[in-house]
Design an enzyme around this catalytic site. Structure first.
Site, PDB file in Angstrom:
ATOM      1  N   ASN A 134     -39.612  49.254  62.957  1.00 61.66           N
ATOM      2  CA  ASN A 134     -38.905  48.832  64.158  1.00 61.66           C
ATOM      3  C   ASN A 134     -37.968  47.703  63.737  1.00 61.66           C
ATOM      4  O   ASN A 134     -38.374  46.546  63.633  1.00 61.66           O
ATOM      5  CB  ASN A 134     -39.907  48.370  65.219  1.00 61.66           C
ATOM      6  CG  ASN A 134     -39.251  48.038  66.544  1.00 61.66           C
ATOM      7  OD1 ASN A 134     -38.048  47.826  66.635  1.00 61.66           O
ATOM      8  ND2 ASN A 134     -40.056  47.962  67.599  1.00 61.66           N
TER       9      ASN A 134
ATOM     10  N   ARG B  63     -37.495  53.367  64.696  1.00 64.98           N
ATOM     11  CA  ARG B  63     -36.882  53.112  65.988  1.00 64.98           C
ATOM     12  C   ARG B  63     -35.389  52.872  65.760  1.00 64.98           C
ATOM     13  O   ARG B  63     -34.997  52.021  64.952  1.00 64.98           O
ATOM     14  CB  ARG B  63     -37.490  51.878  66.639  1.00 64.98           C
ATOM     15  CG  ARG B  63     -36.795  51.476  67.947  1.00 64.98           C
ATOM     16  CD  ARG B  63     -36.729  49.971  68.067  1.00 64.98           C
ATOM     17  NE  ARG B  63     -36.057  49.550  69.300  1.00 64.98           N
ATOM     18  CZ  ARG B  63     -35.624  48.313  69.516  1.00 64.98           C
ATOM     19  NH1 ARG B  63     -35.811  47.379  68.597  1.00 64.98           N
ATOM     20  NH2 ARG B  63     -35.004  48.002  70.634  1.00 64.98           N
TER      21      ARG B  63
ATOM     22  N   GLU C  84     -44.325  49.948  71.271  1.00 65.69           N
ATOM     23  CA  GLU C  84     -43.256  50.827  70.814  1.00 65.69           C
ATOM     24  C   GLU C  84     -43.659  51.589  69.554  1.00 65.69           C
ATOM     25  O   GLU C  84     -43.310  52.765  69.391  1.00 65.69           O
ATOM     26  CB  GLU C  84     -41.990  50.012  70.559  1.00 65.69           C
ATOM     27  CG  GLU C  84     -41.357  49.465  71.826  1.00 65.69           C
ATOM     28  CD  GLU C  84     -40.181  48.548  71.541  1.00 65.69           C
ATOM     29  OE1 GLU C  84     -39.051  48.952  71.856  1.00 65.69           O
ATOM     30  OE2 GLU C  84     -40.394  47.455  70.996  1.00 65.69           O
TER      31      GLU C  84
ATOM     32  N   HIS D  91     -33.835  50.238  74.963  1.00 64.32           N
ATOM     33  CA  HIS D  91     -35.228  49.889  75.248  1.00 64.32           C
ATOM     34  C   HIS D  91     -35.986  51.046  75.891  1.00 64.32           C
ATOM     35  O   HIS D  91     -37.052  50.865  76.480  1.00 64.32           O
ATOM     36  CB  HIS D  91     -35.339  48.665  76.183  1.00 64.32           C
ATOM     37  CG  HIS D  91     -34.942  47.373  75.551  1.00 64.32           C
ATOM     38  ND1 HIS D  91     -34.542  46.291  76.300  1.00 64.32           N
ATOM     39  CD2 HIS D  91     -34.886  46.975  74.262  1.00 64.32           C
ATOM     40  CE1 HIS D  91     -34.248  45.281  75.489  1.00 64.32           C
ATOM     41  NE2 HIS D  91     -34.451  45.673  74.247  1.00 64.32           N
TER      42      HIS D  91
ATOM     43  N   ARG E 290     -27.249  37.373  74.156  1.00 66.47           N
ATOM     44  CA  ARG E 290     -26.265  38.269  74.767  1.00 66.47           C
ATOM     45  C   ARG E 290     -25.998  37.860  76.206  1.00 66.47           C
ATOM     46  O   ARG E 290     -26.912  37.503  76.938  1.00 66.47           O
ATOM     47  CB  ARG E 290     -26.747  39.716  74.713  1.00 66.47           C
ATOM     48  CG  ARG E 290     -26.530  40.360  73.356  1.00 66.47           C
ATOM     49  CD  ARG E 290     -27.188  41.724  73.272  1.00 66.47           C
ATOM     50  NE  ARG E 290     -28.551  41.621  72.791  1.00 66.47           N
ATOM     51  CZ  ARG E 290     -29.335  42.676  72.556  1.00 66.47           C
ATOM     52  NH1 ARG E 290     -28.897  43.889  72.778  1.00 66.47           N
ATOM     53  NH2 ARG E 290     -30.563  42.497  72.106  1.00 66.47           N
TER      54      ARG E 290
END
Length: 380
Positions: free
Chosen positions: A7, A66, A365, A155, A220
């Site tokens: 990931n 990922r 995840e 996501h 961000r």
């Protein structure tokens, strides 16, 4: 089958070797502050090579990655080959903090380091079924078709995982639960996003063509008037590259108060720091706007889900988000909200009679990636 999951983040690389059938984690770890002074690795390639070497004694059946952005080229988990790598290389600009680093790791392993097959699992895949009214921007059709300007989301692996777990929890714990279930999931970490789902199918999401759109994040900006770009180019003489860097890496919490760590920002806020107070106010206000909008789109709400680092661990943020939303049926219990989080279990922090269940669901995840990779390999 044991699957080694990578990931790749902007300055991190998380890994876990997982038995896809049982969910058992044989190994897990993280390289942090990659490429920074005092960081755990000089770059993502070093971190990946070191991780692979440390698993030489484990029978790894596949490596799964990922990848944040699959755009309109990748709608499902995909086996790595020369062609898929060429296609992936065209998407770097759509997730500039993540896709390039992930792609370089995949290419490095594909070039001969990795002894097994590789699978790419895309964060944007959960949004493949978004209706056109949700994914289209109001730009000319030729711009949409020729330049692929549309909402892709990100996501998605996390949102899908926690949403499906939410549905299972509602079915098992709410005697009067009726489908279809309307769920808003908040993935709040360094990156942050919100998704609205109906019975496990995404119908809206906050991130757009790139992960820059939407909520306020660590670095961000999230939503911003597009004309700001033109304004800075004309009046400040900034190049597109500098504006890109500004909005992706120097804005968000960092831009508002100079800090990217939510724990630190909350401590400063508690001490009365004006910049930190403003940063949290803006952060929470943006989330309120999205929850209100998605409540309207869904026509009501059955569950609000918090996940990821901030969502799972910052009780103050959850309280600031939920308290003003009691008119929407969101009522939380102070004691339950303040209790320590469990990394594996689902926590219901709702008041007993609340019409909407407010849940903390730890995301996983890596396990979701391992499951999707195993399914892809079984079908190939």
């Amino acid at each position: 089958m044991n699957i080694l999951c990578f990931n790749v983040g902007s300055t991190t690389l998380k890994y876990a070797c997982i038995n896809a059938q049982s969910g058992e984690r044989l190994t897990e770890g993280i390289y942090d502050r990659i490429g920074q002074a005092g960081g755990d690795a000089a770059d993502h390639l070093v971190a990946a090579r070191t991780t692979l070497a440390s698993h030489s004694s484990i029978q790894v059946g596949a490596i799964a990655h990922r990848v944040v952005q699959g755009a309109d080229r990748f709608y499902s988990p995909t086996l790595v080959c020369d062609q898929t790598l060429r296609d992936l290389a065209t998407l770097d600009d759509l997730a500039p903090l993540h896709n390039p680093s992930a792609r370089r790791v995949i290419e490095e392993l594909q070039a001969g380091t990795a002894p097994v097959v590789q699978v790419m699992v895309f964060d944007s895949a959960y949004y493949a079924q978004l209706p056109a009214k949700a994914f289209r921007y109001a730009v000319p059709d030729d711009i949409f078709r020729q330049h692929h300007v549309r909402r892709y989301g990100a996501h998605g692996t996390s949102h899908q995982f926690v949403t499906l777990r939410c549905l299972q929890w509602l079915a098992a714990n709410m005697p009067n639960f009726r489908r279809p279930a309307r769920v808003i999931s908040l993935h709040l970490g360094g990156g942050a996003s919100v998704t609205a789902s109906v019975d496990g199918v995404a119908v809206e999401t906050s991130m757009g063509m790139t992960p820059l759109e939407g909520l306020v994040m660590a670095t961000r900006s999230g939503d911003i008037d597009p004309a700001v770009v033109f304004h800075l180019a004309r009046t400040a003489g900034m190049s597109l590259e500098k504006i890109d860097h500004l909005l992706n890496k120097q804005s968000g919490l960092k831009g508002l108060c100079g800090d990217v760590d939510m724990r630190s920002v909350l401590k400063r806020r508690e001490a009365g720091d004006a910049a930190a107070i403003l940063a949290i106010d803006v952060y929470v206000h943006r989330i309120h706007k999205y929850i209100g909008a998605y409540f309207a789109i869904l026509g009501g709400l059955d569950a609000l889900v918090f996940t990821a680092g901030v969502g799972e661990n910052a009780a103050v943020i959850r309280e600031l988000i939920c308290r003003p939303l009691e008119h929407l049926g969101i009522h939380i219990d102070d004691e339950q909200n303040a209790a320590p989080s469990s990394r594996r279990g689902i926590r219901d922090i709702s008041s007993p009679a609340a019409p909407v269940r407010t849940l903390i669901i730890p995301t996983d995840e890596e396990f979701a990636i391992a499951q999707q990779a195993a399914q892809t390999l079984n079908q190939s």
